[in-house]
Enzyme design. Structure first.
Site, PDB file in Angstrom:
ATOM      1  CG  ASP A   7      36.345  33.502  48.770  1.00  0.00           C
ATOM      2  OD1 ASP A   7      37.448  34.278  48.714  1.00  0.00           O
ATOM      3  OD2 ASP A   7      35.922  33.002  47.636  1.00  0.00           O
ATOM      4  CB  ILE A   8      31.523  34.386  46.476  1.00  0.00           C
ATOM      5  CG1 ILE A   8      30.026  34.090  45.855  1.00  0.00           C
ATOM      6  CG2 ILE A   8      32.364  34.423  45.174  1.00  0.00           C
ATOM      7  CD1 ILE A   8      29.301  35.174  45.253  1.00  0.00           C
ATOM      8  CG  ASN A  20      46.789  37.138  47.719  1.00  0.00           C
ATOM      9  OD1 ASN A  20      47.754  36.622  48.032  1.00  0.00           O
ATOM     10  ND2 ASN A  20      45.798  36.650  47.237  1.00  0.00           N
ATOM     11  CD  GLN A  63      44.900  43.638  46.612  1.00  0.00           C
ATOM     12  OE1 GLN A  63      46.181  44.086  46.263  1.00  0.00           O
ATOM     13  NE2 GLN A  63      44.088  44.199  47.514  1.00  0.00           N
ATOM     14  CG  HIS A 103      40.388  40.442  50.529  1.00  0.00           C
ATOM     15  ND1 HIS A 103      40.809  41.343  49.420  1.00  0.00           N
ATOM     16  CD2 HIS A 103      40.805  39.329  49.962  1.00  0.00           C
ATOM     17  CE1 HIS A 103      41.164  40.702  48.489  1.00  0.00           C
ATOM     18  NE2 HIS A 103      41.219  39.616  48.852  1.00  0.00           N
ATOM     19  CG  PHE A 104      43.974  39.360  56.732  1.00  0.00           C
ATOM     20  CD1 PHE A 104      45.254  39.011  57.125  1.00  0.00           C
ATOM     21  CD2 PHE A 104      43.513  40.785  57.177  1.00  0.00           C
ATOM     22  CE1 PHE A 104      46.196  39.763  57.292  1.00  0.00           C
ATOM     23  CE2 PHE A 104      44.648  41.410  57.631  1.00  0.00           C
ATOM     24  CZ  PHE A 104      46.044  41.393  57.554  1.00  0.00           C
ATOM     25  CG  HIS A 105      41.989  34.920  51.234  1.00  0.00           C
ATOM     26  ND1 HIS A 105      41.193  34.416  50.331  1.00  0.00           N
ATOM     27  CD2 HIS A 105      42.697  35.925  50.684  1.00  0.00           C
ATOM     28  CE1 HIS A 105      41.307  35.228  49.257  1.00  0.00           C
ATOM     29  NE2 HIS A 105      42.006  36.083  49.577  1.00  0.00           N
TER      30      HIS A 105
HETATM   31  P1  AMP Z   1      42.108  37.908  46.042  1.00  0.00           P
HETATM   32  O1  AMP Z   1      42.870  37.122  44.986  1.00  0.00           O
HETATM   33  O2  AMP Z   1      43.039  37.728  47.559  1.00  0.00           O
HETATM   34  O3  AMP Z   1      41.957  39.513  45.713  1.00  0.00           O
HETATM   35  O4  AMP Z   1      40.872  37.207  46.618  1.00  0.00           O
HETATM   36  C1  AMP Z   1      39.400  37.626  46.186  1.00  0.00           C
HETATM   37  C2  AMP Z   1      38.484  36.616  46.682  1.00  0.00           C
HETATM   38  O5  AMP Z   1      37.317  37.260  46.726  1.00  0.00           O
HETATM   39  C3  AMP Z   1      38.534  35.471  45.985  1.00  0.00           C
HETATM   40  O6  AMP Z   1      38.869  34.357  46.783  1.00  0.00           O
HETATM   41  C4  AMP Z   1      37.024  35.495  45.590  1.00  0.00           C
HETATM   42  O7  AMP Z   1      36.472  34.220  45.555  1.00  0.00           O
HETATM   43  C5  AMP Z   1      36.400  36.283  46.493  1.00  0.00           C
HETATM   44  N1  AMP Z   1      35.084  37.066  46.270  1.00  0.00           N
HETATM   45  C6  AMP Z   1      35.103  37.690  44.756  1.00  0.00           C
HETATM   46  N2  AMP Z   1      33.754  38.414  44.989  1.00  0.00           N
HETATM   47  C7  AMP Z   1      33.157  38.102  46.121  1.00  0.00           C
HETATM   48  C8  AMP Z   1      31.893  38.351  46.342  1.00  0.00           C
HETATM   49  N3  AMP Z   1      31.065  39.075  45.902  1.00  0.00           N
HETATM   50  N4  AMP Z   1      31.539  37.858  48.071  1.00  0.00           N
HETATM   51  C9  AMP Z   1      32.476  36.861  48.507  1.00  0.00           C
HETATM   52  N5  AMP Z   1      33.727  36.576  47.804  1.00  0.00           N
HETATM   53  C10 AMP Z   1      34.103  37.021  46.958  1.00  0.00           C
END
Ligand code: AMP
Length: 139
Positions: free
Chosen positions: A33-34, A89, A96, A102-104
């Site tokens: 995750d970025i 989410n 989300q 996407h699983f965290h």
């Molecule tokens: P969600 O709120 O569950 O949709 O989480 C989206 C996640 O994606 C967040 O934790 C962001 O930090 C992550 N994210 C967004 N863009 C990128 C990217 N280009 N590379 C890696 N992670 C990302």
């Protein structure tokens, strides 16, 4: 489909946008995750572009589940974390932001300040029975 909107994660899966990859196979990709909640915070995605878990093809969902455990083991072992959260989410109301499953995997440590308790509500046994019946009734 030409011109169809594509999520940022579909573009990462296609190699159009870079990522810090930690695992990849035919159907699944895992990358950092970025904006991590903790070091090693990893996202595990299907390459198929689908917004919510229930929309995934069953065989892809099964493969995603298999890889999820495998990647979680790698992450916590590499980070030396004694625990971790797996979060998913689905939908904006559920937090989300990126509309691609996407699983965290979030490594956890004592005192990391992330917390874990939501606010559980009270329900009577009859209320729980009625709710379960509603869910069972969906084909
Ligand atoms: P969600 O709120 O569950 O949709 O989480 C989206 C996640 O994606 C967040 O934790 C962001 O930090 C992550 N994210 C967004 N863009 C990128 C990217 N280009 N590379 C890696 N992670 C990302």
């Amino acid at each position: 489909m030409a011109g169809a909107p594509r999520s940022i994660f579909a573009r990462i899966a296609a190699g159009e946008i870079p990522c810090q990859k930690v695992f990849e196979n035919e159907h699944v990709l895992a990358f950092l995750d970025i904006h991590p909640l903790a070091d090693g915070h990893t996202l595990v995605i299907p390459k198929q572009e689908v917004a919510h878990l229930d929309q995934l093809a069953p065989d892809i969902a099964a493969e995603l589940g298999r890889v999820l455990g495998l990647v979680a083991r790698k992450v916590v072992q590499a980070m030396g974390a004694p625990g971790y959260n797996v979060l998913l989410n689905n939908g904006r109301v559920a937090g989300q932001e990126v509309e691609h499953v996407h699983f965290h995997i979030v490594p956890r440590r004592a005192g990391d300040g992330l917390g874990y308790r939501w606010r559980p509500q009270d329900r009577t046994p009859a209320e729980l029975e009625a709710l379960a019946a509603r869910i069972r009734a969906v084909p």
